[in-house]
Design an enzyme around this catalytic site. Structure first.
Site, mmCIF file in Angstrom:
data_model
loop_
_atom_site.group_PDB
_atom_site.id
_atom_site.type_symbol
_atom_site.label_atom_id
_atom_site.label_comp_id
_atom_site.label_asym_id
_atom_site.label_seq_id
_atom_site.Cartn_x
_atom_site.Cartn_y
_atom_site.Cartn_z
ATOM 1 N N ASP A 81 0.822 -1.216 0.000
ATOM 2 C CA ASP A 81 0.000 0.000 0.000
ATOM 3 C C ASP A 81 0.854 1.264 0.000
ATOM 4 O O ASP A 81 0.495 2.267 -0.624
ATOM 5 C CB ASP A 81 -0.949 0.003 1.205
ATOM 6 N N LEU A 113 -11.895 -1.349 -3.620
ATOM 7 C CA LEU A 113 -12.413 -0.322 -2.712
ATOM 8 C C LEU A 113 -11.287 0.637 -2.374
ATOM 9 O O LEU A 113 -10.135 0.227 -2.272
ATOM 10 C CB LEU A 113 -12.882 -0.968 -1.404
ATOM 11 N N GLU A 159 -20.134 -2.756 7.305
ATOM 12 C CA GLU A 159 -19.994 -4.216 7.209
ATOM 13 C C GLU A 159 -18.569 -4.612 7.534
ATOM 14 O O GLU A 159 -17.650 -3.801 7.408
ATOM 15 C CB GLU A 159 -20.297 -4.670 5.767
ATOM 16 N N LYS A 167 -15.060 -6.046 6.699
ATOM 17 C CA LYS A 167 -14.316 -6.190 5.452
ATOM 18 C C LYS A 167 -13.637 -7.548 5.507
ATOM 19 O O LYS A 167 -12.581 -7.721 6.123
ATOM 20 C CB LYS A 167 -13.268 -5.092 5.304
ATOM 21 N N ASP A 185 -11.631 -10.800 4.705
ATOM 22 C CA ASP A 185 -10.337 -10.929 4.049
ATOM 23 C C ASP A 185 -10.215 -12.286 3.366
ATOM 24 O O ASP A 185 -9.601 -13.213 3.881
ATOM 25 C CB ASP A 185 -9.228 -10.745 5.099
ATOM 26 N N ARG A 187 -13.441 -12.054 -9.347
ATOM 27 C CA ARG A 187 -13.342 -10.659 -9.755
ATOM 28 C C ARG A 187 -12.518 -10.504 -11.035
ATOM 29 O O ARG A 187 -12.796 -9.654 -11.870
ATOM 30 C CB ARG A 187 -12.705 -9.842 -8.620
ATOM 31 N N TYR A 214 -22.553 -9.907 0.544
ATOM 32 C CA TYR A 214 -22.706 -8.526 0.995
ATOM 33 C C TYR A 214 -23.184 -7.515 -0.048
ATOM 34 O O TYR A 214 -23.128 -6.313 0.186
ATOM 35 C CB TYR A 214 -21.409 -8.020 1.635
ATOM 36 N N LYS A 226 -20.714 1.715 3.240
ATOM 37 C CA LYS A 226 -21.410 1.914 1.962
ATOM 38 C C LYS A 226 -22.570 2.875 2.148
ATOM 39 O O LYS A 226 -23.257 2.819 3.173
ATOM 40 C CB LYS A 226 -21.968 0.578 1.454
ATOM 41 N N LYS A 266 -9.226 0.294 7.050
ATOM 42 C CA LYS A 266 -8.416 -0.878 7.393
ATOM 43 C C LYS A 266 -7.852 -0.740 8.799
ATOM 44 O O LYS A 266 -7.256 0.272 9.129
ATOM 45 C CB LYS A 266 -7.270 -1.029 6.395
ATOM 46 N N CYS A 307 22.620 -29.898 8.060
ATOM 47 C CA CYS A 307 21.560 -30.230 9.018
ATOM 48 C C CYS A 307 22.036 -29.958 10.447
ATOM 49 O O CYS A 307 23.111 -30.412 10.824
ATOM 50 C CB CYS A 307 21.172 -31.695 8.858
ATOM 51 N N CYS A 319 22.307 -33.626 12.210
ATOM 52 C CA CYS A 319 23.200 -34.721 11.788
ATOM 53 C C CYS A 319 24.305 -34.236 10.853
ATOM 54 O O CYS A 319 25.103 -35.031 10.372
ATOM 55 C CB CYS A 319 22.394 -35.823 11.108
ATOM 56 N N CYS A 350 16.922 -32.227 4.731
ATOM 57 C CA CYS A 350 18.056 -33.048 5.112
ATOM 58 C C CYS A 350 17.811 -34.415 4.496
ATOM 59 O O CYS A 350 16.819 -35.064 4.821
ATOM 60 C CB CYS A 350 18.163 -33.163 6.628
ATOM 61 N N CYS A 385 19.201 -39.457 10.562
ATOM 62 C CA CYS A 385 19.005 -38.157 11.202
ATOM 63 C C CYS A 385 17.973 -38.327 12.335
ATOM 64 O O CYS A 385 16.809 -38.617 12.066
ATOM 65 C CB CYS A 385 18.509 -37.177 10.140
HETATM 66 N N1 LIG Z 1 1.148 -8.032 -0.398
HETATM 67 C C1 LIG Z 1 1.032 -7.937 -1.702
HETATM 68 O O1 LIG Z 1 1.912 -8.325 -2.469
HETATM 69 C C2 LIG Z 1 -0.222 -7.368 -2.261
HETATM 70 C C3 LIG Z 1 -0.409 -7.331 -3.651
HETATM 71 C C4 LIG Z 1 -1.619 -6.828 -4.124
HETATM 72 C C5 LIG Z 1 -2.585 -6.372 -3.238
HETATM 73 N N2 LIG Z 1 -2.348 -6.430 -1.883
HETATM 74 C C6 LIG Z 1 -3.330 -5.951 -0.896
HETATM 75 O O2 LIG Z 1 -4.611 -5.992 -1.413
HETATM 76 C C7 LIG Z 1 -5.167 -4.688 -1.444
HETATM 77 C C8 LIG Z 1 -5.891 -4.493 -2.710
HETATM 78 O O3 LIG Z 1 -6.741 -5.568 -2.863
HETATM 79 P P1 LIG Z 1 -8.170 -5.386 -3.423
HETATM 80 O O4 LIG Z 1 -8.165 -4.637 -4.690
HETATM 81 O O5 LIG Z 1 -8.807 -6.708 -3.383
HETATM 82 O O6 LIG Z 1 -8.807 -4.378 -2.398
HETATM 83 P P2 LIG Z 1 -9.203 -4.576 -0.962
HETATM 84 O O7 LIG Z 1 -9.036 -5.957 -0.495
HETATM 85 O O8 LIG Z 1 -8.516 -3.529 -0.175
HETATM 86 O O9 LIG Z 1 -10.765 -4.205 -1.064
HETATM 87 C C9 LIG Z 1 -11.666 -4.670 -2.058
HETATM 88 C C10 LIG Z 1 -12.183 -6.023 -1.774
HETATM 89 O O10 LIG Z 1 -12.728 -6.094 -0.494
HETATM 90 C C11 LIG Z 1 -13.522 -7.237 -0.431
HETATM 91 N N3 LIG Z 1 -14.585 -7.083 0.557
HETATM 92 C C12 LIG Z 1 -14.577 -7.662 1.792
HETATM 93 N N4 LIG Z 1 -15.661 -7.370 2.492
HETATM 94 C C13 LIG Z 1 -16.423 -6.581 1.700
HETATM 95 C C14 LIG Z 1 -17.693 -5.966 1.886
HETATM 96 N N5 LIG Z 1 -18.371 -6.085 3.036
HETATM 97 N N6 LIG Z 1 -18.181 -5.232 0.868
HETATM 98 C C15 LIG Z 1 -17.491 -5.075 -0.286
HETATM 99 N N7 LIG Z 1 -16.282 -5.647 -0.510
HETATM 100 C C16 LIG Z 1 -15.746 -6.384 0.470
HETATM 101 C C17 LIG Z 1 -13.977 -7.509 -1.827
HETATM 102 O O11 LIG Z 1 -13.464 -8.754 -2.204
HETATM 103 C C18 LIG Z 1 -13.328 -6.435 -2.657
HETATM 104 O O12 LIG Z 1 -12.890 -6.920 -3.878
HETATM 105 C C19 LIG Z 1 -4.000 -3.736 -1.328
HETATM 106 O O13 LIG Z 1 -4.382 -2.554 -0.701
HETATM 107 C C20 LIG Z 1 -3.007 -4.552 -0.531
HETATM 108 O O14 LIG Z 1 -3.248 -4.349 0.855
HETATM 109 C C21 LIG Z 1 -1.201 -6.909 -1.405
HETATM 110 ZN ZN LIG Z 2 19.698 -34.351 9.403
#
Ligand SMILES: NC(=O)c1ccc[n+]([C@@H]2O[C@H](COP(=O)([O-])OP(=O)(O)OC[C@H]3O[C@@H](n4cnc5c(N)ncnc54)[C@H](O)[C@@H]3O)[C@@H](O)[C@H]2O)c1
Ligand SMILES: [Zn+2]
Length: 669
Positions: free
Chosen positions: A38, A84, A113, A115, A117, A136, A225, A288, A312, A406, A409, A424, A430
């Site tokens: 981010d 989002l 709501e 979020k 993961d 998606r 959702y 929302k 977040k 190792c 061993c 190993c 071992c």
């Molecule tokens: N570590 C890495 O290498 C890497 C790479 C790419 C993205 N990311 C992470 O992912 C984020 C971007 O991912 P993203 O585009 O999926 O965005 P996001 O995860 O920040 O938000 C969008 C997603 O939230 C989800 N969601 C969960 N609850 C929800 C609800 N109640 N209503 C609506 N949506 C809901 C949906 O799946 C939606 O697609 C980045 O900000 C980063 O933190 C990390």
């Molecule tokens: Zn070993």
């Protein structure tokens, strides 16, 4: 920064972010932390604002990260599936409201709501039936993962209640509950597979598997959702969700309708305290605008709706000192580096250790001796190191170098190409591997020996009484009684249970052997397809791959196991001791040999029987169900929506497809 410098940096950032997106969405293997991702993305957003002359539609700032996987069919979304906007502070939530108030007059209601993961999904229903589930993808089109989604119990295949429109879409998140995640990782580590980094990656990785029956076993969950369509019940998001609940969807009950932004902020604070108690991972709150008319008025940017935003939570993180890195040797020889930390309180527990998983993680963290590290803990069992405080590193600190030998061993470690872990190879000499194998052999799902624990195994090993699992069957009462805390009674109990273990069915003995990648489920499949160890030991790589759910990696590991003279000997000894090394075939009245000699591939979705039932029917009638189409395939048992690549292959090899009805007729049903 001048224009030329900005151009260089913008291009650099775009390149990096593209790679990180690919690792995260497509491979389900993130290579940096979300927070660092981010921060880089924000840097790019700022630079693009300052230097609009370098704007590019393909920039990671303008597009959602794509999870498209060409093994699936791509389907265009009727309504785009976007990301989002992220916020991390109360102030940014107030800014969100200010932006809305510029475009909308009057009071605005918000829905808060969790979020979730996981990975987002869009489900289409027609006349109350689930017809399609799409990921998606790149926001415009996604992967058709209907067959996999149908295995998720909380997704209704047929709606209940009244008043659902003839056609609509509902969106939500596919999740792996913490409990499932923790036991999945335990199992993976046990059979020598790399653990998933977190439940999100486990969920997205699972959803993109080619084999729905494995997906079914992973016990994913799905929370919905958002409801979309021309004829949805009302013009309010919140009440639409309540209707969806009545139709049988899993709509979270902790969703709250808020009258103003103050209530939103209070909700965010309330859940910061309570979020640790949820069974599934969340990483924030989504806010929302409730009115769909207002949502339409506000519209979208290229990447996200203007009527919603996410807040977040900062993961609970503490800093502490790295004392040293030690290395554990598992029963398969797999090496796990562990960070030993100065004890610190985190989320209610004392943390002293954190897993580092493998050499790449250490390298990516660029860990040095005595580093001050940041530790986070989610619902996962093992806390993880998410970063290093560079300002506290002394100039002399040496980089942590991964070990070459190792720790137990001293054998030189090996790392196969494409694998995350070092091994190993000294399997027979071992100590932790030998003891680990014996412990596995007697564990509950394997031979389930009573009265023998880790400590007794350790003693027996130290006294030289057992050198491998075959030694168990040579033990006498005189061997056991003199051991610490043993008496006549406990010795008898142990010997009894060793004797009883000779009745344990073949599939569990096979699992007990501890062949790499052969977990309990795989052992069951193997025992069914290849019902004796002698046959298994002489099976070729090609024959093994033909077995349903057995991929190249497992097949190779099996061939390697049995090509080793030591294992051949061990199996011969176990046979002499009388263990079950063949499957007892159970006769069934309804069975026949109509399909004898036929190799049948199943693909698509069916009406009368489930895939698993069809597999059983094939076996019941003497046929063989195989995973992929080859020259040796007899025919394809095809349902609805057989993938185009399967059809093309079928045609290329000049093979036939039979429908469900045709197949059932063959076996007289
Ligand atoms: N570590 C890495 O290498 C890497 C790479 C790419 C993205 N990311 C992470 O992912 C984020 C971007 O991912 P993203 O585009 O999926 O965005 P996001 O995860 O920040 O938000 C969008 C997603 O939230 C989800 N969601 C969960 N609850 C929800 C609800 N109640 N209503 C609506 N949506 C809901 C949906 O799946 C939606 O697609 C980045 O900000 C980063 O933190 C990390
Ligand atoms: Zn070993």
């Amino acid at each position: 920064m001048n224009q030329a410098e900005a151009k260089v940096r913008i291009e650099e950032l775009r390149g990096q972010l593209h790679t990180y997106n690919h690792n995260y969405y497509v491979l389900s293997q993130p290579s940096i932390s979300d927070y660092d991702f981010d921060m880089l993305l924000n840097e790019l957003i700022d630079l693009e604002k300052q230097f609009p002359e370098f704007n590019d539609q393909n920039s990671p700032t303008q597009r959602v990260g794509s999870d498209i996987n060409l093994e699936f069919n791509q389907v265009e979304h009727k309504y785009p599936m976007l990301s989002l906007g992220n916020t991390y502070s109360e102030e940014e939530i107030r800014d969100f409201e200010t932006r809305i108030k510029k475009l909308i007059d009057g009071d605005v209601e918000y829905v808060c709501e969790m979020k979730y993961d996981g990975t987002s999904i869009s489900l289409t229903y027609e006349k109350g039936k689930l017809v399609q589930a799409v990921t998606r993808g790149d926001g415009v089109k996604g992967d058709d993962v209907t067959a996999n989604v149908k295995t998720i119990r909380s997704v209704p295949l047929q709606l209940s209640g009244k008043g659902f429109p003839d056609e609509f879409e509902i969106r939500g998140e596919i999740l792996m509950p913490f409990e499932v995640f923790n036991s999945l990782n335990e199992e993976r580590e046990e059979i020598g597979e790399a653990a998933f980094a977190n439940p999100r990656n486990a969920a997205s990785g699972t959803l993109k598997m080619q084999n729905s029956s494995i997906v079914a076993k992973r016990k994913l969950d799905c929370y919905l959702y958002y409801l979309l369509g021309k004829e949805i019940p009302t013009r309010n998001h919140y009440s639409n969700l309540q209707s969806a609940k009545d139709w049988g969807f899993k709509v979270p009950s902790n969703t709250k309708l808020c009258k103003n932004i103050e209530e939103v902020i209070a909700f965010i604070k309330e859940w910061d305290e309570k979020r640790d108690d949820l069974p599934v991972p969340i990483d924030g709150i989504v806010i929302k605008v409730n009115s769909l008319d207002m949502q339409e008025e506000l519209g979208f940017t290229a990447k996200s709706p203007r009527w919603a935003i996410s807040y977040k939570y900062k993961a609970e993180r503490v800093s502490t000192k790295l004392e040293k890195v030690t290395y554990q040797v598992g029963r398969t020889g797999s090496i796990t580096p562990v960070a030993n930390l100065e004890a610190v309180q985190l989320a209610g527990t004392t943390v002293k250790r954190a897993s580092l998983h493998n050499a790449d993680i250490i390298q990516n963290l660029d860990l040095h001796e005595n580093d001050t590290v940041y530790v986070e803990k989610g619902g996962e069992i093992i806390p993880k190191i998410v970063g290093v405080e560079l300002s506290e590193r002394s100039a002399e600190a040496k980089r942590i170098e991964y070990i070459d030998n190792c720790p137990e061993c001293n054998t030189a470690l090996v790392r196969k190409e494409g694998e995350a872990n070092h091994y190993c190879p000294n399997e027979m000499g071992c100590p932790p591997q030998i003891k680990g194998k014996i412990e596995h052999f007697i564990s509950r799902r394997a031979l389930d020996l009573d009265g023998l624990g880790e400590e007794t195994i350790d003693l027996l090993f130290q006294k030289g009484l057992i050198k491998d699992v075959s030694g168990l069957f040579r033990l006498t009462k005189e061997d056991i009684v003199p051991l610490d805390r043993m008496g006549d009674k406990s010795a008898e109990r142990i010997l009894n249970s060793i004797e009883n273990s000779k009745q344990v069915p073949y599939e569990r003995v096979l699992y007990a052997l501890g062949i790499r990648y052969v977990g309990a489920t795989v052992a069951k499949k193997l025992a069914k397809a290849i019902p004796s160890i002698d046959k298994l030991a002489t099976s070729t790589l090609e024959e093994l791959i033909e077995v349903d759910e057995i991929g190249g990696k497992i097949a190779e590991s099996i061939v390697e196991y049995f090509s080793n003279e030591y294992h051949q000997n061990l199996v011969a000894q176990l046979k002499e001791f009388g263990l079950q090394l063949e499957k007892k075939i159970v006769e069934d009245e309804n069975s026949s040999n109509t399909l004898e000699g036929l190799s049948i591939v199943i693909s698509g979705s069916f009406n009368k029987y489930s895939r698993d039932e069809l597999k059983d029917l094939i076996e019941l009638h003497g046929g063989k169900n195989v995973g992929s189409i080859s020259k040796k395939t007899s025919f394809l048992l095809g349902g609805e929506k057989v993938g185009p690549s399967k059809l093309a292959k079928l045609e290329k090899l000049g093979l036939e497809m039979k429908s469900e009805d045709e197949f059932l007729k063959m076996i007289g049903l």
